[in-house]
Write a protein that holds these residues in place. Structure first.
Motif, PDB file in Angstrom:
ATOM      1  N   LYS A 585       0.944  -1.210  -0.221  1.00  0.00           N
ATOM      2  CA  LYS A 585      -0.019  -0.145  -0.100  1.00  0.00           C
ATOM      3  C   LYS A 585       1.032   1.376  -0.008  1.00  0.00           C
ATOM      4  O   LYS A 585       0.554   2.157  -0.886  1.00  0.00           O
ATOM      5  CB  LYS A 585      -1.119  -0.011   1.127  1.00  0.00           C
ATOM      6  CG  LYS A 585      -1.839  -1.130   1.028  1.00  0.00           C
ATOM      7  CD  LYS A 585      -2.680  -1.244   2.416  1.00  0.00           C
ATOM      8  CE  LYS A 585      -3.436  -0.127   2.894  1.00  0.00           C
ATOM      9  NZ  LYS A 585      -4.113  -0.344   4.182  1.00  0.00           N
ATOM     10  N   ASN A 589       0.828   4.069  -2.949  1.00  0.00           N
ATOM     11  CA  ASN A 589       0.534   5.619  -2.750  1.00  0.00           C
ATOM     12  C   ASN A 589       1.738   6.463  -3.411  1.00  0.00           C
ATOM     13  O   ASN A 589       1.381   7.345  -3.895  1.00  0.00           O
ATOM     14  CB  ASN A 589       0.355   5.869  -1.059  1.00  0.00           C
ATOM     15  CG  ASN A 589      -0.722   5.207  -0.683  1.00  0.00           C
ATOM     16  OD1 ASN A 589      -1.845   5.171  -1.435  1.00  0.00           O
ATOM     17  ND2 ASN A 589      -0.754   4.804   0.703  1.00  0.00           N
ATOM     18  N   ASP A 607      -8.609  -2.211  -0.220  1.00  0.00           N
ATOM     19  CA  ASP A 607      -7.704  -3.254   0.060  1.00  0.00           C
ATOM     20  C   ASP A 607      -7.938  -4.313  -0.659  1.00  0.00           C
ATOM     21  O   ASP A 607      -6.982  -5.051  -0.786  1.00  0.00           O
ATOM     22  CB  ASP A 607      -7.482  -3.200   1.691  1.00  0.00           C
ATOM     23  CG  ASP A 607      -7.054  -2.037   2.235  1.00  0.00           C
ATOM     24  OD1 ASP A 607      -7.012  -1.734   3.389  1.00  0.00           O
ATOM     25  OD2 ASP A 607      -6.635  -1.029   1.642  1.00  0.00           O
ATOM     26  N   LEU A 610      -7.023  -4.792  -4.180  1.00  0.00           N
ATOM     27  CA  LEU A 610      -5.745  -4.654  -4.360  1.00  0.00           C
ATOM     28  C   LEU A 610      -5.312  -6.107  -3.913  1.00  0.00           C
ATOM     29  O   LEU A 610      -4.312  -6.687  -4.665  1.00  0.00           O
ATOM     30  CB  LEU A 610      -4.959  -3.730  -3.249  1.00  0.00           C
ATOM     31  CG  LEU A 610      -3.497  -3.682  -3.283  1.00  0.00           C
ATOM     32  CD1 LEU A 610      -2.890  -3.228  -4.897  1.00  0.00           C
ATOM     33  CD2 LEU A 610      -3.063  -2.608  -2.367  1.00  0.00           C
ATOM     34  N   ASP A 635      -2.268  -5.534   8.648  1.00  0.00           N
ATOM     35  CA  ASP A 635      -1.791  -5.332   7.257  1.00  0.00           C
ATOM     36  C   ASP A 635      -0.217  -5.824   7.267  1.00  0.00           C
ATOM     37  O   ASP A 635       0.097  -6.393   6.003  1.00  0.00           O
ATOM     38  CB  ASP A 635      -1.742  -3.897   6.798  1.00  0.00           C
ATOM     39  CG  ASP A 635      -3.176  -3.211   6.468  1.00  0.00           C
ATOM     40  OD1 ASP A 635      -3.351  -2.552   6.287  1.00  0.00           O
ATOM     41  OD2 ASP A 635      -4.050  -4.389   6.481  1.00  0.00           O
TER      42      ASP A 635
END
Length: 711
Positions: A585, A589, A607, A610, A635
């Motif tokens: 993640k 970004n 999420d 992804l 995560d």
């Protein structure tokens, strides 16, 4: 009676027992000689003896004037043995092979049944023999000739090298100080073959003088073969009953009776075995057979034997492995014993053999290299362990010797459970001693190990077919549900999404990928319908990591957002093979920050979307067993890895990822051992370093998957 009447007694001879030479008389047996020649005709040059070993050497002259003697050959042998110069150490001082050496060897250790007899004037005089020696030709001069030849070659090579090379460089030497010898090591050294040979060689020779047959000294000594007092009063040994007299002539062999081994093979018959107590019978059988099914053991013990008593006794001397009984290690290696190969004490041998037995409780196959690596024992000891209970298969390893005894497992569940508890205790001890990884032990939901059940090939095929049919029905149901959801979405939003029909090849591919389902992946509930459609399954439903495998819902494969997201994921995992969801993640970004405004990826990526894209791109989720007190976020505990990249290291990385699916951290030597075992070859240090660099990081001497280490 008729035979005795036809065979009358012709003469009666008095027998006397002479004892003057009873402890000194030896019988020498010479090689075959011409009948016309007597040994008195052969000159004896010298004789010597080692009394403790009863070893004799005689040197006899060879008739070099005989027409059958090859003089050129004799000269050549003398030249090879002594060289050109002659001195006191020369074997043949005349530069001719003119003598031959005979060495003795004992024919029997028990000479109490043998005697030398001398018949004179109607009397038979017997003298017991102290030893019987056979004299055979000795060819030690050939060894001396070979040694001379090697010395000459070495001298020639040294002379050649000295002409070409300068003065020899100074060489560094290593000085070692021996440790104090323990009592156990001293006993092993004293019992060794080399020590006994050295001790025998150190015994000095006693030189003897030879007297011929017609020599006056020989005639004098020969008189001792006669009983010195022929009167009956002085020979009370022969005033015996016939049975006692025969017993004196043929005494029972007491040594042989004492040397009979208590074993069922070679000497001890089954009838003799069954005279022993039941516990001793079972111990002797298991010690000799090593591995035996319970049914075979009952057949050897005979009819009428109580199976309950046998089960109680067999558990004292054997352990249950795959339904068969294997003798315990401490029975084969009792206390205070040691390895005949390496001298390792019995305690270490028992621990290593227990490890081999435990490995066979987990699998039908064992690799010798793995056993040697874990136990640190020499190859000969490990081979002995495996030969006790397994048979080698080329390019496969060692397979357990007997098939799985399912009948015994079903008939005696209480014994199986008791043996299982014993193996759990042994496993805990082995894990503590050898620092084993807990990756080969199957676990139940409560964390308890379960007994290994073997499945035949037909059963595996049937199970695979049933699973394929079940997955096929599941995929069809999911595909129908996807179509209904897409139609509902199209009707509500007014969008037209082009649907391409799914070909038969794609359906077969989906079915194959469904069969490869391995580890379930955690899912989370999402509120939006778009998130549900992107995942392809209802929220909260666990999806197999390979179920999608690159097959998004119909119509979504052409969406620009899906293409862009997949391209980012594939490019990222080609650079970094292992990523946590948190790190992925963060990289996403950063990627968004580099894109121009209005890019399709700004429309919003959840999420779950992804994660589904990662799985569809050929990656797998690795369920790393984080410690309970870990500070990692959810995560950070979700770890994904590229399963196949198309290079030569795919297999190595897959083995490494399987290791970390069962271990949070691992030592390098255990990783290399597992890689060598699974790949069937010894990997070089560079290959192992490459795999570790792709997927792992090192911290505190241990290796972790990237992103999972908690400092």
């Amino acid at each position: 009676m008729a035979n005795e009447e036809n065979d009358p007694v012709v003469q009666e001879i008095d027998v006397y027992l002479a004892k003057s030479l009873a402890e000194k008389l030896y019988l020498f047996q010479y090689p075959v000689r011409p009948a016309s020649m007597t040994y008195d005709d052969i000159p004896h040059l010298s004789a010597k003896i080692k009394p403790k070993q009863q070893k004799v050497e005689l040197e006899m002259a060879i008739d070099t004037m005989n027409p059958n003697y090859c003089r050129s050959k004799g000269e050549q042998i003398a030249l090879n043995v002594d060289g050109t110069c002659t001195d006191d150490t020369s074997t043949y001082s005349t530069k001719l092979m003119d003598k031959q050496t005979f060495c003795s060897s004992q024919t029997t250790s028990n000479t109490s049944r043998y005697a030398a007899a001398l018949y004179r004037k109607g009397e038979l005089h017997l003298t017991p023999l102290h030893g019987i020696l056979q004299l055979r030709p000795s060819f030690s001069y050939l060894d001396k000739a070979d040694a001379k030849h090697r010395e000459r070659e070495a001298a020639n090579e040294a002379g050649d090298s000295s002409q070409d090379e300068a003065e020899e460089d100074v060489k560094q030497i290593t000085v070692r100080f021996s440790r104090p010898e323990s009592e156990q090591a001293r006993q092993r050294r004293v019992q060794s073959y080399e020590f006994l040979q050295k001790k025998h060689a150190e015994e000095p020779w006693v030189h003897l003088h030879y007297y011929g047959l017609r020599d006056s000294r020989s005639e004098h000594e020969r008189q001792y073969l006669l009983c010195q007092g022929p009167g009956i009063s002085e020979n009370t040994e022969l005033i015996k009953s016939p049975s006692e007299y025969l017993m004196m002539l043929m005494p029972p062999n007491i040594e042989e009776e004492k040397e009979k081994p208590m074993a069922p093979s070679n000497v001890l018959s089954m009838a003799q075995l069954r005279t022993l107590p039941l516990a001793d019978q079972i111990k002797i059988l298991m010690k000799n057979v090593k591995v035996m099914p319970f049914a075979n053991l009952m057949s050897l013990l005979g009819l009428g034997t109580d199976s309950t008593s046998v089960l109680r006794c067999i558990q004292q001397v054997a352990m249950l492995v795959q339904g068969n009984w294997v003798v315990k290690s401490d029975i084969l290696y009792p206390k205070d014993s040691s390895s005949p190969h390496s001298g390792v004490p019995a305690e270490v041998l028992c621990r290593g053999r227990d490890f081999v037995m435990w490995k066979f409780t987990q699998s039908r196959w064992v690799v010798r290299k793995e056993v040697a690596t874990v136990t640190k024992l020499c190859a000969e000891d490990v081979k002995d362990f495996l030969e006790h209970m397994a048979v080698v298969r080329i390019n496969k390893g060692w397979e357990f010797l007997l098939p799985y005894d399912e009948d015994f497992i079903k008939k005696h569940p209480d014994v199986v459970q008791r043996q299982h508890m014993l193996w759990m205790g042994i496993q805990a001890k082995l894990e503590k001693v050898y620092s084993l990884l807990k990756e080969t032990v199957p676990k139940t939901a409560e964390g308890q190990s379960v007994p290994v059940m073997l499945v035949s090939g037909d059963q595996r095929v049937q199970a695979a077919k049933a699973k394929a049919q079940q997955n096929h029905l599941l995929l069809e149901r999911e595909l129908q549900w996807k179509k209904e959801q897409l139609q509902a979405m199209q009707a509500s939003s007014g969008m037209r999404i082009k649907e391409e029909p799914v070909s038969e090849e794609e359906e077969e591919e989906e079915e194959e990928q469904g069969d490869k389902e391995e580890e379930p992946m955690d899912t989370s509930t999402c509120g939006s319908l778009r998130n549900k459609l992107a995942n392809g399954l209802p929220a909260g439903r666990a999806v197999g990591g390979d179920t999608l495998n690159g097959h998004p819902p119909a119509g979504c494969g052409e969406a620009p957002m899906a293409r862009e997201l997949r391209a980012f994921v594939e490019a990222t995992f080609q650079r970094q093979f292992v990523l946590t969801l948190s790190e992925l993640k963060r990289l996403f970004n950063m990627h968004l920050a580099s894109l121009p405004p209005g890019h399709t990826l700004f429309s919003g990526i959840s999420d779950r979307m992804l994660q589904d894209t990662v799985l569809a791109a050929g990656c797998k989720q690795i369920l790393v067993p984080f410690p309970p007190q870990t500070a990692a976020s959810p995560d950070e505990q979700k770890v994904f890895a590229l399963w196949e990249s198309g290079d030569m290291s795919d297999q190595h990385r897959q083995v490494l990822l399987e290791i970390f699916s069962k271990n949070y951290r691992v030592r390098r030597n255990l990783i290399q051992t597992r890689l060598n075992q699974e790949c069937g070859e010894d990997l070089s240090k560079q290959e192992v370093d490459k795999v570790l660099k792709d997927c792992c990081v090192s911290y505190g001497g241990m290796w972790y998957l990237k992103g999972t280490v908690q400092s």
